[in-house]
Design an enzyme around this catalytic site. Structure first.
Site, PDB file in Angstrom:
ATOM      1  N   HIS A  83       0.829  -1.218   0.000  1.00  0.00           N
ATOM      2  CA  HIS A  83       0.000   0.000   0.000  1.00  0.00           C
ATOM      3  C   HIS A  83       0.858   1.260   0.000  1.00  0.00           C
ATOM      4  O   HIS A  83       2.000   1.251   0.447  1.00  0.00           O
ATOM      5  CB  HIS A  83      -0.936   0.027   1.211  1.00  0.00           C
ATOM      6  CG  HIS A  83      -0.222   0.057   2.550  1.00  0.00           C
ATOM      7  ND1 HIS A  83       0.454  -1.017   3.068  1.00  0.00           N
ATOM      8  CD2 HIS A  83      -0.093   1.062   3.468  1.00  0.00           C
ATOM      9  CE1 HIS A  83       0.966  -0.703   4.252  1.00  0.00           C
ATOM     10  NE2 HIS A  83       0.660   0.556   4.508  1.00  0.00           N
ATOM     11  N   ASP A 136       0.431   4.923   1.853  1.00  0.00           N
ATOM     12  CA  ASP A 136      -0.354   5.369   3.013  1.00  0.00           C
ATOM     13  C   ASP A 136      -1.425   6.377   2.601  1.00  0.00           C
ATOM     14  O   ASP A 136      -1.213   7.194   1.683  1.00  0.00           O
ATOM     15  CB  ASP A 136       0.573   6.049   4.036  1.00  0.00           C
ATOM     16  CG  ASP A 136       1.489   5.049   4.737  1.00  0.00           C
ATOM     17  OD1 ASP A 136       1.069   3.895   4.934  1.00  0.00           O
ATOM     18  OD2 ASP A 136       2.626   5.443   5.078  1.00  0.00           O
ATOM     19  N   HIS A 183       4.641   0.095   0.304  1.00  0.00           N
ATOM     20  CA  HIS A 183       5.397  -0.649   1.308  1.00  0.00           C
ATOM     21  C   HIS A 183       4.550  -1.771   1.899  1.00  0.00           C
ATOM     22  O   HIS A 183       3.324  -1.799   1.744  1.00  0.00           O
ATOM     23  CB  HIS A 183       5.958   0.280   2.393  1.00  0.00           C
ATOM     24  CG  HIS A 183       4.932   1.111   3.094  1.00  0.00           C
ATOM     25  ND1 HIS A 183       4.356   2.223   2.528  1.00  0.00           N
ATOM     26  CD2 HIS A 183       4.371   0.989   4.322  1.00  0.00           C
ATOM     27  CE1 HIS A 183       3.495   2.757   3.366  1.00  0.00           C
ATOM     28  NE2 HIS A 183       3.469   2.020   4.463  1.00  0.00           N
TER      29      HIS A 183
HETATM   30  C1  SIN Z   1       3.164   1.297   7.724  1.00  0.00           C
HETATM   31  O1  SIN Z   1       2.427   0.610   7.019  1.00  0.00           O
HETATM   32  O2  SIN Z   1       3.299   2.504   7.544  1.00  0.00           O
HETATM   33  C2  SIN Z   1       3.979   0.619   8.811  1.00  0.00           C
HETATM   34  C3  SIN Z   1       5.218   0.028   8.243  1.00  0.00           C
HETATM   35  C4  SIN Z   1       5.964  -0.813   9.224  1.00  0.00           C
HETATM   36  O3  SIN Z   1       5.518  -0.960  10.374  1.00  0.00           O
HETATM   37  O4  SIN Z   1       7.020  -1.327   8.861  1.00  0.00           O
END
Ligand code: SIN
Length: 350
Positions: A169, A171, A324
């Protein structure tokens, strides 16, 4: 051997070697354009009876070579994957860094798409101060904040709270103006697992077959927070949040506001459906099939970089240029991360 004899001997050997290399070069055909994905040697082939292709991802070469030519004055940079990811060393994020260093970090972020820093023991105030150098910070309406600062989201995972960020995704794409980037600080990490992966949204666009790219060019994706956060709200809270954050349409292919490069902007977390440019919804079956096809390139390992966290590691990602994925393979161990997100611009296609 005397010094002179040794020097003459070395000179003779070097001379012969040079001649051999030159002869060898003359015999060989001219090298292909190293960045040309249509060059022989860069072709992919479909596995028999399947649409899965194997072979080099030639379209990564130009960007990889461009990154390798970059030089940095204020810190050291080591590229960590083909077209994205760089470990930056030689600076402390807790310091009040001079403007030229911040400007160079912003340039490096635009180039490498995600930056990694090690051994950065940040207080919440220092974390906020560093992130603020890149713009105004957002306050997340659904995620718990660090008690000292509403702008810092705290992901505190343990036996009681599992990690649900293990899907690709960008954010907050359900915002009219989603974040331009985020600074994530590892407060406590499990002994093993809990890595975060990032995937290049420009390279993902270049992965599309021409016909698919032509079909989706100009389409809009409708992004909706309900997909991920709806179940956490009471019916009344859901209704009031709906009013504050109605579904929002962004281009499926957007143009990065800083680099001017096009990138894919569709993710499985928040996109509910696709529409034509005039807002007319696509047939639901076609919409679902296209969303799947547009999200798949992010799952290609060659387009990714993976960060193995240590305590006080920091990742700073460009929320348009990458998606990410936080691995959820450490339950029931503890993993505590804190994130400050920087307000961006409304995605457009230029
Ligand atoms: C997120 O999705 O922003 C968190 C990423 C993570 O905890 O590594």
């Amino acid at each position: 051997m005397t010094d002179t004899a040794a020097r003459n001997d070395t000179a003779t050997r070097n001379d012969t070697a040079t001649r051999n290399v030159t002869a060898d070069r003359e015999d060989r055909p001219p090298p292909p354009d190293r960045a040309d994905p249509t060059a022989i040697g860069a072709q992919r082939v479909a596995l028999p009876g399947s649409d899965v292709k194997v072979g080099p991802l030639g379209h990564l070469a130009a960007e990889r070579q461009r990154l390798d030519a970059l030089r940095w004055e204020h810190f050291d940079v080591t590229r960590t994957s083909a077209t994205l990811g760089a470990e930056v060393s030689g600076i402390s994020l807790a310091d009040d860094l001079p403007d030229p260093v911040i400007a160079d970090l912003a340039r490096a972020l635009a180039d490498y798409k995600v930056l990694f820093f090690r051994d950065q023991p940040l207080t919440t105030a220092q974390h906020v101060a560093f992130a603020r150098r890149f713009g105004e910070l957002e306050v997340h309406p659904f995620l718990p904040a660090n008690t000292d600062s509403p702008e810092v989201v705290r992901f505190a995972k343990s036996a009681d709270v599992g990690g649900y960020e293990n899907g690709w995704h960008h954010d907050v794409t359900w915002r009219e103006v989603p974040s331009m980037g985020a600074v994530l600080h590892a407060v406590e990490v499990p002994d093993s697992g809990g890595d975060t992966l990032f995937a290049d949204a420009h390279a993902a666009l270049d992965e599309l077959e021409p016909q698919l790219r032509e079909r989706v060019d100009g389409l809009l994706a409708v992004h909706d927070f309900v997909h991920v956060f709806g179940h956490t709200l009471s019916p009344d809270d859901l209704a009031s949040m709906r009013e504050l954050h109605p579904p929002v349409a962004h281009p499926v292919i957007a143009t990065h506001d800083r680099t001017g490069r096009d990138h894919l902007y569709v993710n499985r977390f928040f996109v509910s459906h696709l529409t034509e440019a005039d807002g007319e919804p696509l047939d639901p079956a076609e919409s679902a099939q296209l969303i799947d096809a547009l999200c798949r390139p992010f799952e290609t390992p060659e387009l990714q970089v993976r960060l193995r966290w240590e305590p006080d590691s920091v990742a700073f990602w460009d929320n348009r240029a990458v998606q990410h994925y936080a691995c959820s393979d450490y339950w029931p161990d503890v993993r505590v991360m804190e994130r400050a997100s920087i307000v961006g611009t409304r995605p457009v296609r230029r």
